[in-house]
Design a protein around this motif. Structure first.
Motif, PDB file in Angstrom:
ATOM      1  N   TRP A   8      37.389  47.332  27.151  1.00  0.00           N
ATOM      2  CA  TRP A   8      37.613  47.565  28.842  1.00  0.00           C
ATOM      3  C   TRP A   8      38.551  46.498  28.598  1.00  0.00           C
ATOM      4  O   TRP A   8      38.108  45.121  28.912  1.00  0.00           O
ATOM      5  N   VAL A   9      39.173  46.883  29.841  1.00  0.00           N
ATOM      6  CA  VAL A   9      39.674  46.034  30.602  1.00  0.00           C
ATOM      7  C   VAL A   9      39.785  46.181  32.241  1.00  0.00           C
ATOM      8  O   VAL A   9      39.523  48.189  32.437  1.00  0.00           O
ATOM      9  N   ARG A  10      40.062  45.778  33.713  1.00  0.00           N
ATOM     10  CA  ARG A  10      39.879  46.127  34.664  1.00  0.00           C
ATOM     11  C   ARG A  10      41.513  45.764  35.421  1.00  0.00           C
ATOM     12  O   ARG A  10      41.841  44.260  35.115  1.00  0.00           O
ATOM     13  N   GLN A  11      41.755  45.898  36.326  1.00  0.00           N
ATOM     14  CA  GLN A  11      43.115  45.613  37.051  1.00  0.00           C
ATOM     15  C   GLN A  11      42.410  45.411  38.528  1.00  0.00           C
ATOM     16  O   GLN A  11      41.955  46.960  39.410  1.00  0.00           O
ATOM     17  N   ALA A  12      41.732  44.312  39.300  1.00  0.00           N
ATOM     18  CA  ALA A  12      41.669  44.160  40.456  1.00  0.00           C
ATOM     19  C   ALA A  12      42.245  43.790  41.280  1.00  0.00           C
ATOM     20  O   ALA A  12      44.011  43.069  41.055  1.00  0.00           O
ATOM     21  N   PRO A  13      42.326  44.999  42.779  1.00  0.00           N
ATOM     22  CA  PRO A  13      44.136  43.418  43.557  1.00  0.00           C
ATOM     23  C   PRO A  13      43.311  42.602  44.223  1.00  0.00           C
ATOM     24  O   PRO A  13      42.330  42.080  44.435  1.00  0.00           O
ATOM     25  N   GLY A  14      44.582  42.521  43.804  1.00  0.00           N
ATOM     26  CA  GLY A  14      44.848  40.482  44.221  1.00  0.00           C
ATOM     27  C   GLY A  14      44.554  39.945  42.747  1.00  0.00           C
ATOM     28  O   GLY A  14      44.672  38.215  43.425  1.00  0.00           O
ATOM     29  N   LYS A  15      43.813  40.135  41.477  1.00  0.00           N
ATOM     30  CA  LYS A  15      43.961  39.286  40.596  1.00  0.00           C
ATOM     31  C   LYS A  15      44.148  40.102  39.123  1.00  0.00           C
ATOM     32  O   LYS A  15      43.644  39.376  38.074  1.00  0.00           O
TER      33      LYS A  15
END
Length: 116
Positions: free
Chosen positions: A36-43
């Motif tokens: 699992w990977v994630r894309q967070a706003p600002g990160k």
């Protein structure tokens, strides 16, 4: 062709829980490590968790260790991410991938929003 479909995202309050699912098809699921990977706003992009082929070894980013649990059901060709004690910083689009550290094909992602 490889297909990965994430589901289970949504809006949850801080401290709450959510379980994400990833339905896999088009490849021999049990022969692949998953992640699992994630894309967070600002990160930007962040690796979250890995699981080996049989599911007996798991790995986590420090930011989620102790709160998230990755698992898989090879009979159902499905990958899971149980997320507990959610924080606003967990807000992101979450993707599953057929490989370690996000290697390989990704799904379309599912949005997780942690907010009061």
């Amino acid at each position: 062709q490889v297909q990965l479909v994430e589901s289970g995202g949504g809006l949850v309050q801080p401290g709450g829980s959510l379980r994400l699912s990833c339905a896999a098809s088009g490849f021999t699921f049990s022969n692949y490590a998953m992640s699992w990977v994630r894309q967070a706003p600002g990160k930007g992009l962040e690796w979250v968790s890995d699981i080996n082929r049989s599911g007996n070894y798991t790995y986590y980013a420090d930011s989620v260790k102790g709160r998230f649990t990755i698992s898989r059901d090879n009979a159902k060709n499905t990958l899971y991410l149980q997320m507990n004690s959610l924080k606003p910083d967990d807000t992101a689009v979450y993707y599953c991938a057929n490989g370690r550290r996000g290697f390989g094909s990704w799904g379309q992602g599912t949005q997780v929003t942690v907010s009061s």
